[in-house]
Design an enzyme around this catalytic site. Structure first.
Site, mmCIF file in Angstrom:
data_model
loop_
_atom_site.group_PDB
_atom_site.id
_atom_site.type_symbol
_atom_site.label_atom_id
_atom_site.label_comp_id
_atom_site.label_asym_id
_atom_site.label_seq_id
_atom_site.Cartn_x
_atom_site.Cartn_y
_atom_site.Cartn_z
ATOM 1 N N ASP A 67 3.288 47.371 8.123
ATOM 2 C CA ASP A 67 4.129 48.098 9.077
ATOM 3 C C ASP A 67 5.335 47.278 9.502
ATOM 4 O O ASP A 67 5.404 46.072 9.236
ATOM 5 C CB ASP A 67 3.306 48.524 10.316
ATOM 6 C CG ASP A 67 2.295 47.469 10.735
ATOM 7 O OD1 ASP A 67 2.505 46.284 10.417
ATOM 8 O OD2 ASP A 67 1.293 47.819 11.377
ATOM 9 N N ASN A 135 -7.548 49.805 20.533
ATOM 10 C CA ASN A 135 -7.820 51.253 20.540
ATOM 11 C C ASN A 135 -8.303 51.750 19.177
ATOM 12 O O ASN A 135 -8.381 52.944 18.945
ATOM 13 C CB ASN A 135 -6.563 52.017 20.970
ATOM 14 C CG ASN A 135 -5.382 51.800 20.017
ATOM 15 O OD1 ASN A 135 -5.534 51.140 18.981
ATOM 16 N ND2 ASN A 135 -4.233 52.361 20.346
ATOM 17 N N HIS A 137 -6.766 51.183 16.239
ATOM 18 C CA HIS A 137 -5.739 51.460 15.221
ATOM 19 C C HIS A 137 -5.831 50.484 14.056
ATOM 20 O O HIS A 137 -6.252 49.345 14.220
ATOM 21 C CB HIS A 137 -4.323 51.517 15.835
ATOM 22 C CG HIS A 137 -3.726 50.207 16.237
ATOM 23 N ND1 HIS A 137 -2.879 50.076 17.313
ATOM 24 C CD2 HIS A 137 -3.808 48.959 15.704
ATOM 25 C CE1 HIS A 137 -2.481 48.818 17.400
ATOM 26 N NE2 HIS A 137 -3.037 48.124 16.451
ATOM 27 N N GLU A 142 -2.343 55.171 15.050
ATOM 28 C CA GLU A 142 -2.881 55.204 16.400
ATOM 29 C C GLU A 142 -3.920 56.336 16.518
ATOM 30 O O GLU A 142 -3.920 57.267 15.707
ATOM 31 C CB GLU A 142 -1.737 55.461 17.394
ATOM 32 C CG GLU A 142 -0.642 54.385 17.381
ATOM 33 C CD GLU A 142 -1.023 53.123 18.156
ATOM 34 O OE1 GLU A 142 -2.224 52.789 18.217
ATOM 35 O OE2 GLU A 142 -0.116 52.467 18.688
HETATM 36 C C1 F6R Z 1 -0.237 44.465 12.247
HETATM 37 C C2 F6R Z 1 -1.000 45.687 12.421
HETATM 38 C C3 F6R Z 1 -1.885 45.917 13.584
HETATM 39 C C4 F6R Z 1 -2.665 44.677 14.033
HETATM 40 C C5 F6R Z 1 -3.510 44.996 15.262
HETATM 41 C C6 F6R Z 1 -4.262 43.793 15.764
HETATM 42 O O1 F6R Z 1 0.514 44.498 11.042
HETATM 43 O O2 F6R Z 1 -0.881 46.526 11.597
HETATM 44 O O3 F6R Z 1 -2.781 46.946 13.264
HETATM 45 O O4 F6R Z 1 -3.477 44.248 12.982
HETATM 46 O O5 F6R Z 1 -2.681 45.484 16.284
HETATM 47 O O6 F6R Z 1 -3.346 42.848 16.234
HETATM 48 P P1 F6R Z 1 -3.833 41.385 16.670
HETATM 49 O O7 F6R Z 1 -4.312 40.723 15.437
HETATM 50 O O8 F6R Z 1 -2.593 40.732 17.228
HETATM 51 O O9 F6R Z 1 -4.907 41.566 17.684
#
Ligand code: F6R
Length: 239
Positions: A67, A135, A137, A142
């Site tokens: 992303d 959450n 995702h 989301e």
């Molecule tokens: C990042 C992504 C997100 C993260 C998720 C967890 O490229 O796609 O899905 O993997 O938000 O983030 P952290 O590892 O910072 O807790």
């Protein structure tokens, strides 16, 4: 789902990093899908060190990132392009022309998503690394009332904004991002997820034991034939 529980993030980094290094040594022109965020950083350090120690070369790999934020210059320190270069790409011998990102500044987001999906389909991701949001995702898919398909432009939820705005000291965090969709992620041959810490407990429980539902997007991984989930004890506590 193959669940691996370790004492800490360093042990996870060693286990995941070793899996990736073995896969690259076996197939030097492998296609790897990468994630940003805090969870994979120790693994990226492990991979960089292994390259430095000449245990692996990444010169023939192709990469896709999950992303990218919209309306943030690629050169901004908070872009995922910058994140990946700082944490991994500038520290290994991957070729810049083999590094792929969604362009969050594309004028036509739909066209950009179609371009990215076609490129992914032409390569097929061998290993996709994932984190998970509090959450549930994955990528920026989301919680919603239906599962997403290919890449798309998403409005980030408050939970994601709260979690990630700590990185944006001066400017406000972008509200939109482009992300690979659920189907694009699920097409990867193998998926490796890393989650650590208490804040991930509920998402992990929903992902592993909950119904398969778009209100916990990570639950779709129950349907993937080759998933490895690496957790520390805190993230695994409700399992
Ligand atoms: C990042 C992504 C997100 C993260 C998720 C967890 O490229 O796609 O899905 O993997 O938000 O983030 P952290 O590892 O910072 O807790």
């Amino acid at each position: 789902m193959n669940i691996h529980i370790y004492d800490n993030a360093e042990q996870i980094a060693k286990a995941v990093g070793t899996m990736i290094i073995n896969a690259v040594n076996e197939k030097p022109d492998i296609t790897l899908g990468f994630a940003t965020g805090a969870s994979p950083v120790p693994t990226y350090n492990f991979l960089s060190k292994a390259y430095e120690d000449k245990k692996v070369s990444f010169k023939d790999i192709t990469t896709f990132n999950l992303d990218e934020y919209c309306d943030l210059p690629k050169s901004d320190k908070n872009s995922y392009y910058s994140f990946m270069h700082q944490n991994l790409f500038d520290r290994i011998d991957v070729k810049e022309e083999n590094v792929n990102f969604l362009n969050g500044n594309a004028v036509d987001a739909e066209e950009e998503c179609r371009r990215y999906d076609a490129l992914i389909d032409s390569k097929r991701i061998d290993i996709q690394l994932l984190g998970v949001g509090r959450n549930g995702h994955i990528g920026f898919n989301e919680p919603a009332n239906k599962f997403t398909k290919g890449s798309f432009k998403v409005r980030l939820t408050q939970s994601t904004i709260d979690a990630n705005s700590v990185y944006f000291d001066e400017n406000p965090m972008p509200r939109y991002a482009l992300t690979m969709g659920t189907v694009s992620i699920m097409k990867s041959k193998q998926i490796i997820m890393i989650a650590t810490g208490k804040s991930k407990q509920d998402a992990i429980y929903g992902m592993v034991h909950g119904d398969i539902t778009p209100s916990c997007p990570a639950s779709v991984l129950q349907l993937h034939p080759d998933v490895h989930i690496f957790l520390d004890r805190e993230a695994a506590q409700r399992l």
